[in-house]
Design an enzyme around this catalytic site. Structure first.
Site, PDB file in Angstrom:
ATOM      1  CG  HIS A  33     -21.733  82.526  83.232  1.00 15.24           C
ATOM      2  ND1 HIS A  33     -20.762  83.009  82.402  1.00 15.24           N
ATOM      3  CD2 HIS A  33     -22.478  83.597  83.590  1.00 15.24           C
ATOM      4  CE1 HIS A  33     -20.913  84.316  82.271  1.00 15.24           C
ATOM      5  NE2 HIS A  33     -21.955  84.688  82.980  1.00 15.24           N
TER       6      HIS A  33
ATOM      7  CE  LYS B 198     -11.676  87.396  89.434  1.00 14.14           C
ATOM      8  NZ  LYS B 198     -10.278  87.870  89.213  1.00 14.14           N
TER       9      LYS B 198
END
Length: 930
Positions: free
Chosen positions: A150, A588
């Site tokens: 990532h 999120k």
């Protein structure tokens, strides 16, 4: 009393040692800057440092203006020098703190603190657990850290290599006595710091997937290949000591600690990952393994010089020695060497067969390759058995024993590579396959029930949808090719090489069946669907990410288990099902508190479902570096899992800069791996006393109440406030982060400014840079405030929360993580970033809401913990953060000023470079980015 005093003295000495090391490295850096850049630059940096410390301590208008004036008057070249100085200093502080942490671990070894593997083994013995229970645990156990690529790792490998060297020199310094040794050590440290200062800190070209594979493999060379076998060998020895009276023969510990990787196989949103990168990843991994084994065998050939003129050997070893093509008269009485020469030749032949392009030293003898790694292991075990039988057991531990553990762990593949793709991509591929096969419906327009039935019908068909004579889109060819490559890789390197197919954004049952059908199309499904012999070569692993997906997970998996034929599929893959849980997107989507709570509820429901079905459930935790992405102390996080969810097996991602923090140094890496194993043992065999049913229900009802309020508060700000996306893109360096060359994957799924389309990783990274770290705390304050004040029962409600904090691991870990996040949060600095938003009304509206929630959250923690100091229960971390933040402030202030100029249209390349340097420096100072 004497012992306590001695411990206090040792602790104070260690604290003083940390301070001295930081000052020492800071002085060396200063001298390096003075020598290279001159007195004017050195004085400028020092003036800014003093102003920053004063600003952080006093935080008044005068101190603010002094710092801002110094920073605004910098030329572009001066700006770069200042940013580099503060950034490199943070890197040096990290080195000193990591050394301090290792020293603390050594101090604590005699105390056997929780989270340490030796403590877990001793505790098993103290609680008199029968060996049968321990043996059963390790028979089923799987502990698997999975490295991912990532885009949050902002450090170059060149920088990491220099820092690793500095770490070694600084540790060595503590044990030096003579003046000459200290002087030589000084010179080497000065050289390393000089090299650091003259090495660029950011990349000028974007990382490729191959670069990411190479970076990951460097951690195997430094840590995993050596440390994992050591851990397994030591743990095996400890268990045999503890249970010596119960054992008829020594216990052989299975290779339960297995590495995983997404690098080269994670295609979700990364157009640069395909069948070729999957093949390349496996090939590079395998090459790393062979080189390591050959190096160890070469060393063993030199070390095991045992002569039959002095000691006997068993017949199996003599037979193995006679099979060797090396029959030199100088070694005829050295059967171990002869056997190892033969093994070496066979391994060379195996490497050439599997990896024809691999450059290896030529062997004079043409040997027969091994069919699989277990054959190599069997031959080495012949040596082990002979040494044990004839008084040579002491020769096993140093190298041979570790090598056998390494082969059992890493095979010829090194790590299991997962394949991952998004469910919407699968749907598009299936739709095109049906269309090109002549079906008269649009697959994506079917209802869910119609999709399920269509897929099940197609799975039963003996023929394929895909035809080599038909023309397909690039998407179809790419997805089919990945699975074809996976099939070939499994045949070539073994079944463990590629095992899992992870489905991102799993929302329905048809998402799972689509992957089953794609396996059928590529020869990865064996047998007839619904028959007892049906096998899927790749385990279908759903990834539940959003709040809605987590809530639907038990229903979807219940449907999956009820399908005709699925029980046979699962039985033929070990009667187990893996499910991945996403921490990032759920946070999120619903905020920190709700994400944690919905993950907890989903795990409880899934455990109940699979227990009823008598199928083993393994959870794969998609944790990131920041608290907002499931980060935080590993031991506490695992122990906070609901009862029954660990059950001897756990997989979890290690992402971004966390990989370097944990595994760049072998000793630190061992500590983290032992903690991971200890937590798995403790959570399974030594769980904390569980809450009684009535108390648990009370706590869960309170958490449900808190979660509802927290999610409402969070979504109201992030998704329902007009202009919030504009505020986010204005008040954080998200756009500038996207330009950094820190990963092969794009920062967003789509080219929009919608929060929904932004990846969770840069989302969290951006909030960290502006020092708000909003995903790690927002909503908690409102939730606790509303819970306490919703009626006249304030005192009893507060007592409930305090009891939850005291006895419930979930709530305790949650609050501890928020405590850490708030210690790094700085609203004064964040307000400077807010001024990057040109719409004053929007800026004030949103920032005032963030500020109000921050105050509520701070008040809530003060109330629950009974103190106003952050990290009061973790003085070491508090000290670290308190001392590093003053050196972050100039970087933050400079970043704001530089971004303001950059967005105003200035095109100086030095300006862009300076912004990238501030991002790197702030990330190093915070120590967790995404």
């Amino acid at each position: 009393m004497g012992e306590i005093s001695l411990q206090a003295i040792n602790q104070n000495e260690q604290n003083l040692s940390l301070k001295n090391n930081i000052r020492y490295l800071g002085r060396v850096l200063g001298e390096t800057i003075l020598a290279k850049d001159g007195e004017a630059t050195f004085d400028l940096i020092e003036n800014i440092r003093q102003a920053a410390v004063k600003f952080h301590r006093e935080n008044d208008q005068k101190a603010t203006l002094t710092l801002e004036k110094l920073l605004k008057n910098l030329s572009p070249q001066q700006t770069i020098s200042v940013v580099r100085a503060f950034s490199y200093f943070k890197h040096l502080v990290n080195i000193a703190e990591d050394l301090f942490a290792r020293q603390q671990t050594r101090l604590n070894e005699d105390k056997l603190l929780p989270g340490m593997l030796a403590y877990s083994v001793d505790e098993i013995a103290r609680q008199a657990l029968p060996f049968a229970a321990v043996e059963a645990f390790f028979k089923d156990a799987l502990v698997s850290p999975v490295l991912t690529a990532h885009p949050t790792e902002v450090q170059r490998k060149s920088i990491l290599d220099i820092e690793h060297k500095l770490s070694f020199l600084l540790a060595e310094r503590a044990n030096l006595i003579s003046r000459r040794e200290l002087e030589n050590n000084d010179l080497l440290i000065q050289a390393a710091v000089c090299s650091l200062w003259q090495t660029r800190i950011v990349r000028f070209s974007k990382l490729t997937v191959v670069n990411e594979i190479e970076n990951a493999l460097s951690y195997y060379e430094t840590t995993f290949l050596n440390v994992i076998p050591e851990i397994l060998q030591d743990l095996e020895r400890d268990l045999n000591k503890q249970y010596a009276a119960d054992l008829e023969k020594p216990f052989q510990l299975p290779g339960f600690l297995q590495m995983g990787s997404w690098i080269g196989g994670d295609r979700d949103g990364n157009p640069f990952v395909n069948g070729a990168t999957l093949t390349q990843a496996v090939g590079m991994q395998s090459a790393t393994t062979f080189k390591f084994y050959l190096k160890q065998l070469d060393a063993l050939r030199r070390e095991l010089s045992i002569s039959t003129r002095l000691v006997n050997v068993n017949p199996a070893l003599l037979e193995l020695a006679n099979l060797s093509l090396d029959q030199s008269p100088h070694r005829l009485d050295e059967p171990y060497r002869l056997a190892l020469n033969g093994i070496y030749d066979r391994l060379i032949a195996t490497a050439k067969q599997l990896l024809p392009q691999l450059e290896l030293r030529e062997s004079a003898n043409q040997a027969v390759p091994y069919r699989q790694a277990s054959d190599l292991l069997a031959e080495l075990n012949v040596l082990v058995d002979s040494l044990k039988e004839f008084g040579g057991e002491a020769l096993i531990y140093a190298r041979l024993g570790k090598l056998t553990k390494a082969i059992e762990t890493f095979g010829f593949h090194l790590a299991t590579v997962d394949i991952r793709q998004s469910s919407d991509v699968h749907e598009a591929v299936i739709k095109e396959l049906f269309n090109k096969a002549g079906y008269d419906f649009e697959y994506d327009e079917l209802t869910e029930d119609e999709k399920i039935q269509t897929l099940l019908d197609e799975l039963k068909q003996p023929r394929l949808l895909f035809s080599p004579y038909q023309q397909y889109s690039e998407l179809v060819h790419t997805e089919i090719d990945v699975l074809n490559k996976a099939r070939d890789i499994k045949q070539k390197f073994g079944s463990r090489t590629v095992k899992q197919y992870i489905i991102s954004h799993t929302e329905t049952l048809s998402d799972l069946l689509e992957v089953a059908l794609l396996q059928k199309e590529t020869g990865l499904l064996k047998g007839v669907w619904g028959s007892q012999k049906i096998q899927l070569a790749l385990n279908v692993v759903p990834l539940f990410e959003t709040i809605a997906d987590l809530r639907n997970a038990p229903m979807i998996m219940g449907q999956w288990l009820s399908l005709l034929g699925i029980r046979y599929v699962l039985r033929n893959q070990g009667n187990e099902q893996e499910i991945m849980l996403g921490y990032s997107d759920s946070n999120k989507d619903g905020g920190f508190l709700t994400s944690n709570w919905e993950l907890y509820k989903a795990e409880v429901s899934l455990v109940e479902l699979f227990n009823q079905a008598k199928i083993k459930l393994r959870l794969f935790h998609g944790r990131g570096g920041t608290v907002g992405r499931g980060g935080g102390p590993t031991y506490q996080a695992i122990m906070a899992q609901p009862s029954g969810t660990v059950d001897a097996q756990i997989r979890l991602t290690e992402q971004g800069e966390i990989i370097a923090n944990k595994y760049a140094d072998a000793k630190v890496g061992r500590q983290h791996l032992e903690t991971l194993i200890a937590a798995t043992i403790d959570a399974t065999l030594l769980p904390e006393m569980s809450l009684n049913t009535s108390k648990r229900r009370i706590f869960e009802a309170i958490m449900e109440d808190l979660s509802t309020t927290a999610m409402t508060s969070y979504r109201s700000l992030v998704y329902e406030t007009p202009g919030f996306a504009d505020y986010f893109f204005g008040a954080t360096p998200i756009s500038e982060i996207a330009e950094l060359n820190i990963g092969s994957r794009p920062a967003a799924r789509k080219s929009t400014r919608r929060i929904e389309d932004l990846r969770a990783i840069p989302w969290g990274f951006s909030w960290g840079q502006c020092r708000l770290l909003l995903p790690g705390w927002y909503g908690l304050g409102s939730a606790i405030h509303q819970y306490l004040h919703q009626d006249d029962a304030y005192e009893s409600r507060l007592k409930n929360l305090q009891e939850m904090l005291a006895v419930w691991p979930l709530f305790k870990t949650l609050i501890a993580n928020v405590d850490m996040v708030l210690a790094k949060t700085d609203l004064v600095v964040a307000r400077h970033y807010a001024h990057l938003v040109t719409d004053k009304q929007l800026r004030e509206t949103i920032f005032s809401r963030i500020e109000a929630e921050y105050l509520l959250t701070t008040q809530a923690l003060n109330l629950l913990q009974g103190c106003t100091e952050r990290l009061n229960s973790n003085p070491t971390l508090a000290y670290s953060i308190r001392n590093r933040l003053p050196y972050l402030d100039p970087l933050n202030h400079l970043q704001v000023e530089l971004i303001k100029r950059y967005r105003a249209g200035e095109t100086d390349e030095k300006l862009k470079l300076a912004i990238q340097l501030t991002i790197n420096g702030i990330a190093a100072g915070l120590r967790n980015t995404g």
